[in-house]
Motif scaffolding. Structure first.
Motif, short mmCIF file in Angstrom:
data_model
loop_
_atom_site.label_atom_id
_atom_site.label_comp_id
_atom_site.label_asym_id
_atom_site.label_seq_id
_atom_site.Cartn_x
_atom_site.Cartn_y
_atom_site.Cartn_z
N ARG A 120 0.83 -1.20 0.00
CA ARG A 120 0.00 0.00 0.00
C ARG A 120 0.88 1.26 0.00
O ARG A 120 0.59 2.23 -0.70
CB ARG A 120 -0.92 -0.01 1.22
N ASP A 121 1.96 1.24 0.77
CA ASP A 121 2.89 2.37 0.84
C ASP A 121 3.52 2.65 -0.53
O ASP A 121 3.82 3.80 -0.86
CB ASP A 121 3.98 2.07 1.88
N GLN A 179 -6.77 -3.78 -5.51
CA GLN A 179 -6.45 -3.29 -6.86
C GLN A 179 -5.70 -4.37 -7.64
O GLN A 179 -6.01 -4.62 -8.81
CB GLN A 179 -5.61 -2.02 -6.75
N GLY A 214 1.91 2.21 -3.25
CA GLY A 214 0.83 2.61 -4.14
C GLY A 214 0.03 1.46 -4.73
O GLY A 214 -0.69 1.64 -5.71
N PHE A 215 0.13 0.27 -4.13
CA PHE A 215 -0.54 -0.92 -4.66
C PHE A 215 -1.38 -1.58 -3.58
O PHE A 215 -0.84 -2.24 -2.69
CB PHE A 215 0.49 -1.92 -5.19
N ALA A 246 8.64 -0.18 -8.57
CA ALA A 246 8.41 0.53 -7.30
C ALA A 246 9.31 -0.01 -6.20
O ALA A 246 9.86 0.76 -5.41
CB ALA A 246 6.94 0.43 -6.90
#
Length: 151
Positions: free
Chosen positions: A45-46, A53, A48-49, A136
């Protein structure tokens, strides 16, 4: 704990609740695995995923194997710091090294390694880690990361 390259590993903070403890008032051993799972999820999550999703993109991460060592007990109301550091980034898997620390006295409580496989949500067959997620992890400078071309 600081990595050799000076980058701090990702850390998720949580608290020990009554439901996490056994009759003796200490954290039941399997709950450390839950704390570490949450830290891995928060690491994604940090970056961006969100897991939801990724699932919509037919991508899931499943634990292939795990190893844990227990050093000291956590107790009710302890605040914990749970690290999640990628040690290896392979084509279709990640190897995480993780630690659980008690914040009040900086005591290492538990540590482990987890091989997490990337699979298709519809078939559970291995698939390559999405390029944007791979990028990422590399860009974030995950301490100690070793990238391997194949699994």
């Amino acid at each position: 704990m600081r990595a050799q390259n000076g980058v701090e590993p990702f850390a998720h903070r949580c608290r020990v609740y009554y439901e996490d403890t056994d009759a003796g008032g200490v954290v039941y051993y399997v709950n450390y695995l839950k704390f570490m799972e949450r830290a891995r999820t928060e690491r994604l999550r940090d970056l961006g995923f969100a897991q939801s999703q990724l699932a919509q993109q037919n991508t899931l991460f499943v634990v292939h194997s795990s190893e844990a060592r227990y050093h000291a007990p956590a107790r009710l109301d302890d605040e914990l710091r749970v690290t999640a550091q990628v040690l290896e980034l392979n084509r279709a898997s990640l190897r995480f090294v993780q630690q659980v620390w008690r914040e009040s006295d900086a005591t290492l409580l538990c540590e482990g390694q987890f091989l997490v496989a990337c699979v298709r949500a519809d078939t559970f067959k291995p698939r390559a880690i999405p390029p944007e997620l791979r990028a990422a992890f590399v860009e974030a400078g995950s301490p100690g990361i070793h990238s391997n071309a194949g699994d």
